[in-house]
Design a protein around this motif. Structure first.
Motif, PDB file in Angstrom:
ATOM      1  N   GLU A  19       0.834  -1.198  -0.005  1.00  0.00           N
ATOM      2  CA  GLU A  19       0.033  -0.039  -0.103  1.00  0.00           C
ATOM      3  C   GLU A  19       0.815   1.189   0.047  1.00  0.00           C
ATOM      4  O   GLU A  19       2.069   1.283   0.566  1.00  0.00           O
ATOM      5  CB  GLU A  19      -0.997  -0.095   1.136  1.00  0.00           C
ATOM      6  N   GLY A  20       0.405   2.147  -0.666  1.00  0.00           N
ATOM      7  CA  GLY A  20       1.155   3.415  -0.612  1.00  0.00           C
ATOM      8  C   GLY A  20       2.046   3.839  -2.117  1.00  0.00           C
ATOM      9  O   GLY A  20       2.675   4.722  -2.032  1.00  0.00           O
ATOM     10  N   LEU A  21       2.144   2.920  -2.908  1.00  0.00           N
ATOM     11  CA  LEU A  21       2.649   3.313  -4.035  1.00  0.00           C
ATOM     12  C   LEU A  21       2.048   4.363  -5.052  1.00  0.00           C
ATOM     13  O   LEU A  21       0.793   4.514  -4.999  1.00  0.00           O
ATOM     14  CB  LEU A  21       2.950   1.970  -5.125  1.00  0.00           C
ATOM     15  N   PRO A  22       2.695   5.388  -5.672  1.00  0.00           N
ATOM     16  CA  PRO A  22       2.297   6.295  -6.269  1.00  0.00           C
ATOM     17  C   PRO A  22       1.570   5.678  -7.522  1.00  0.00           C
ATOM     18  O   PRO A  22       1.947   4.824  -8.048  1.00  0.00           O
ATOM     19  CB  PRO A  22       3.299   7.190  -6.705  1.00  0.00           C
ATOM     20  N   SER A  70      -3.924   2.422  -5.670  1.00  0.00           N
ATOM     21  CA  SER A  70      -4.718   1.610  -4.693  1.00  0.00           C
ATOM     22  C   SER A  70      -3.547   0.209  -4.449  1.00  0.00           C
ATOM     23  O   SER A  70      -2.443   0.098  -5.008  1.00  0.00           O
ATOM     24  CB  SER A  70      -5.862   0.737  -5.355  1.00  0.00           C
ATOM     25  N   PRO A  71      -4.004  -0.549  -3.196  1.00  0.00           N
ATOM     26  CA  PRO A  71      -2.968  -1.743  -3.013  1.00  0.00           C
ATOM     27  C   PRO A  71      -2.843  -2.532  -4.032  1.00  0.00           C
ATOM     28  O   PRO A  71      -3.888  -3.041  -4.727  1.00  0.00           O
ATOM     29  CB  PRO A  71      -3.758  -2.086  -1.619  1.00  0.00           C
ATOM     30  N   ALA A 144       9.657 -10.495  -4.198  1.00  0.00           N
ATOM     31  CA  ALA A 144       8.593  -9.789  -4.997  1.00  0.00           C
ATOM     32  C   ALA A 144       8.436  -8.288  -4.515  1.00  0.00           C
ATOM     33  O   ALA A 144       8.144  -7.545  -5.547  1.00  0.00           O
ATOM     34  CB  ALA A 144       7.320 -10.774  -5.011  1.00  0.00           C
ATOM     35  N   VAL A 145       8.083  -8.098  -3.335  1.00  0.00           N
ATOM     36  CA  VAL A 145       7.823  -6.486  -2.918  1.00  0.00           C
ATOM     37  C   VAL A 145       9.159  -5.818  -3.427  1.00  0.00           C
ATOM     38  O   VAL A 145       8.903  -4.667  -3.676  1.00  0.00           O
ATOM     39  CB  VAL A 145       7.513  -6.470  -1.484  1.00  0.00           C
ATOM     40  N   GLY A 146      10.169  -6.162  -3.045  1.00  0.00           N
ATOM     41  CA  GLY A 146      11.413  -5.737  -3.416  1.00  0.00           C
ATOM     42  C   GLY A 146      11.802  -5.241  -5.116  1.00  0.00           C
ATOM     43  O   GLY A 146      12.309  -4.125  -5.362  1.00  0.00           O
ATOM     44  N   ALA A 147      11.065  -6.005  -5.803  1.00  0.00           N
ATOM     45  CA  ALA A 147      11.330  -5.940  -7.438  1.00  0.00           C
ATOM     46  C   ALA A 147      10.440  -4.847  -7.652  1.00  0.00           C
ATOM     47  O   ALA A 147      10.695  -3.913  -8.363  1.00  0.00           O
ATOM     48  CB  ALA A 147      10.879  -7.174  -8.076  1.00  0.00           C
ATOM     49  N   VAL A 148       9.347  -4.649  -6.754  1.00  0.00           N
ATOM     50  CA  VAL A 148       8.481  -3.460  -7.171  1.00  0.00           C
ATOM     51  C   VAL A 148       9.121  -2.107  -6.620  1.00  0.00           C
ATOM     52  O   VAL A 148       9.015  -1.229  -7.316  1.00  0.00           O
ATOM     53  CB  VAL A 148       7.012  -3.426  -6.285  1.00  0.00           C
ATOM     54  N   ALA A 149       9.786  -2.359  -5.573  1.00  0.00           N
ATOM     55  CA  ALA A 149      10.455  -1.304  -4.850  1.00  0.00           C
ATOM     56  C   ALA A 149      11.657  -0.707  -6.015  1.00  0.00           C
ATOM     57  O   ALA A 149      12.135   0.459  -6.220  1.00  0.00           O
ATOM     58  CB  ALA A 149      10.994  -1.469  -3.470  1.00  0.00           C
ATOM     59  N   ILE A 367      12.181   7.230   0.809  1.00  0.00           N
ATOM     60  CA  ILE A 367      12.095   8.238  -0.167  1.00  0.00           C
ATOM     61  C   ILE A 367      10.496   8.707  -0.258  1.00  0.00           C
ATOM     62  O   ILE A 367      10.340   9.762  -0.330  1.00  0.00           O
ATOM     63  CB  ILE A 367      12.194   7.808  -1.369  1.00  0.00           C
ATOM     64  N   MET A 368       9.683   7.578  -0.110  1.00  0.00           N
ATOM     65  CA  MET A 368       8.191   8.183  -0.057  1.00  0.00           C
ATOM     66  C   MET A 368       7.689   9.056   1.291  1.00  0.00           C
ATOM     67  O   MET A 368       6.988   9.694   0.790  1.00  0.00           O
ATOM     68  CB  MET A 368       7.510   6.731  -0.173  1.00  0.00           C
ATOM     69  N   GLU A 369       8.405   8.758   2.153  1.00  0.00           N
ATOM     70  CA  GLU A 369       8.328   9.337   3.214  1.00  0.00           C
ATOM     71  C   GLU A 369       8.857  11.063   3.030  1.00  0.00           C
ATOM     72  O   GLU A 369       7.947  12.133   3.657  1.00  0.00           O
ATOM     73  CB  GLU A 369       8.945   9.152   4.645  1.00  0.00           C
ATOM     74  N   GLU A 370       9.821  11.106   2.330  1.00  0.00           N
ATOM     75  CA  GLU A 370      10.326  12.574   2.033  1.00  0.00           C
ATOM     76  C   GLU A 370       9.678  13.100   1.087  1.00  0.00           C
ATOM     77  O   GLU A 370       9.420  14.501   1.239  1.00  0.00           O
ATOM     78  CB  GLU A 370      11.846  12.110   1.868  1.00  0.00           C
TER      79      GLU A 370
END
Length: 393
Positions: A19-22, A70-71, A144-149, A367-370
């Motif tokens: 959750e939280g991806l642009p 969305s998620p 898998a999550v890291g590949a998205v990141a 980075i998303m927090e910044e």
């Protein structure tokens, strides 16, 4: 950005929700599958990798190749589930079946695993309930999550690479890959049997793995993650829990079997004077501020400096041995040799892939927090403006 993973090693599937991806970020299943395949590779992997051919399914949060904001749901099916349906089934047991009669029930905790302490904590008399989730199979979804990141970072001009620097006492010569960019280093590593950038060390590592396998033992090692293109100032010095080096170190230590982490020169700093540790600052019109060296691994005061981030983690030898260590049966309290599950003589190459992805995930979150934007285009614009600001500071 936040995420959760779920699933057991021999359950029907593994799942992650992010959750939280642009919105408007490019994302396709093949981008993730490439990284999952790397996780399953490397000399020293065991039979489980021949059974599972990990392929992800994106079932929410993406339309026509781009994120929606969305998620995002990721799923990897466990092919081996068909052999475990009666053992790992969700439905209650028939009344005439004693739980102690279930096949593959485990009452003998394996030294070095979560089995015994996990059983104590959650009250499990069948320790399979512990090992199924504590298994390194969980790192499938971390990758898998890291590949998205990584795709997120790539669109921002930030590139990551990982490689193996030590296995079983065989170490690389940094001169073999000194000065190589992340992309060039990746080209070498992805074509090496142990994901090592030093061909001479790689050959010795392969020999060490083959030798330990014949003895029924296992080997650990050290992996290094390098991140290029991260702007200065990610993280913060104002609170302990906002320090980027603390977050990255925590991410590295969250990987199964990892027992140590260091940044830059790391533990070598204890042996040398400060004049040989700290990085002198320089400035040029083209680059802005930069460091003449990178001994601190791209991090100062809990923040990125703009230099490459360099972080290493040490993985202990896998504790599941084909010459198992002694344990105690939790039912009889009698000594036995520990239960043997499928195991790898050395999983350090695969661990280097996992390390790259958990570090990429943590940096993406920072980075998303910044820079808070609901679209990828907006976030890129914010980051570009910030890069120009710090360059002219």
């Amino acid at each position: 950005m936040r995420f959760f993973t779920a699933g057991e090693s021999h359950g029907p599937q593994l799942t992650a929700i992010i959750e939280g991806l642009p919105a408007q970020m490019e994302l396709q299943e093949e981008m993730i599958n490439k990284e999952l395949k790397r996780r399953q590779g490397g000399h020293g992997r065991g039979r489980r990798m021949q059974i599972e051919k990990d392929k992800v399914v994106i079932s929410s949060g993406v339309r026509h190749g781009k994120t929606l904001g969305s998620p995002v749901t990721l799923t990897v099916v466990n092919d081996d589930w068909k052999h475990w349906t009666g053992i790992m089934g969700i439905e209650p047991l028939p009344e005439d079946i004693d739980p102690r009669d279930i096949k593959r029930r485990i009452t003998r905790p394996r030294p070095g695993h979560a089995d015994l302490v996990g059983g104590m904590k959650y009250g499990h008399r069948d320790l399979r309930n512990v090992l199924e989730r504590s298994s390194a199979r969980e790192t499938t979804m971390r990758v898998a999550v890291g590949a998205v990141a990584k795709q997120f970072l790539r669109e921002l001009g930030i590139h990551t690479v990982s490689h193996v620097t030590e296995i079983g006492g065989v170490t690389t010569d940094p001169a073999a890959y000194a000065g190589l960019s992340a992309d060039k280093l990746r080209d070498i590593v992805e074509n090496d049997p142990v994901y090592c950038a030093d061909p001479a060390a790689s050959a010795k590592m392969v020999e060490a793995i083959d030798s330990i396998k014949e003895r029924g033992d296992t080997l650990g090692g050290v992996v290094e993650v390098i991140i290029e293109g991260c702007p200065p100032g990610i993280g913060s010095y104002v609170q302990f829990d906002r320090k980027l080096d603390g977050k990255l170190a925590g991410a590295m230590m969250s990987i199964n079997a990892f027992k140590g982490v260091e940044i830059g020169l790391g533990f070598e700093m204890a042996k040398i004077p400060g004049s040989e540790v700290h990085d002198e600052i320089a400035w040029s019109e083209e680059e802005g501020y930069y460091r003449k060296s990178n001994r601190l691994g791209g991090l100062e005061g809990g923040m990125s400096t703009g230099m490459p981030i360099v972080i290493r983690g040490v993985m202990k030898p896998i504790p599941t041995l084909y010459k198992p260590l002694e344990s105690v049966d939790i039912e009889t309290k009698e000594p036995f040799v520990a239960t043997i599950e499928r195991s790898d003589p050395c999983a350090v190459p695969a661990a280097s892939v996992v390390a790259e992805h958990v570090i990429a995930t943590e940096l993406a979150k920072a980075i998303m927090e910044e820079f808070r934007s609901f679209t990828m285009e907006g976030l890129k614009k914010e980051l570009d403006e910030y890069r120009e600001y710090v360059k002219g500071f």
